[in-house]
Enzyme design. Structure first.
Site, PDB file in Angstrom:
ATOM      1  CG  HIS A  56      70.906   9.914  56.644  1.00  0.00           C
ATOM      2  ND1 HIS A  56      72.123   9.504  57.488  1.00  0.00           N
ATOM      3  CD2 HIS A  56      70.858   8.890  55.807  1.00  0.00           C
ATOM      4  CE1 HIS A  56      72.601   8.437  57.130  1.00  0.00           C
ATOM      5  NE2 HIS A  56      71.543   7.904  56.185  1.00  0.00           N
ATOM      6  CB  CYS A  57      68.303  15.825  55.073  1.00  0.00           C
ATOM      7  SG  CYS A  57      67.678  15.439  53.284  1.00  0.00           S
ATOM      8  CB  ALA A  58      70.668  15.409  59.656  1.00  0.00           C
TER       9      ALA A  58
END
Length: 100
Positions: A56-58
């Site tokens: 999740h882009c994290a």
């Protein structure tokens, strides 16, 4: 209701605070023994439930919570989500967790 329901399913790990005043309508979870991307594909293909999977882009957050490198399943509630949608999602995740 969704967070509580998921946390009561054997084999399901919910990530994040249990305090309801610290939540947005987004939850991350994993089902023990099933890769998050497989969970997402099964929920989509067999149950018509859309989720996101992965990091999740994290990626640093996932490293911190212990879900790297595979990430987690993210399910979001929207303005048009009704109780029946949540019940259907809980039933689908429960069925998947039992069959693992």
């Amino acid at each position: 209701f969704l967070q509580q329901g998921l946390s009561h399913i054997a084999g399901v790990k919910v990530y994040g605070s249990l305090s309801h005043d610290r939540h947005v309508p987004v939850l991350c979870f994993n089902i023990e023994g099933i890769h998050p991307s497989d969970v997402g594909m099964i929920l989509d293909g067999d149950y018509d439930i859309a989720v996101r999977t992965g990091l999740h882009c994290a990626p640093l957050v996932h490293e911190d919570i212990g879900t790297a490198p595979n990430g987690a399943v993210r399910i979001s509630l929207g303005w048009n989500t009704v109780k029946q949608d949540i019940d259907r999602a809980l039933a689908a995740v429960s069925e998947m967790a039992v069959g693992r």
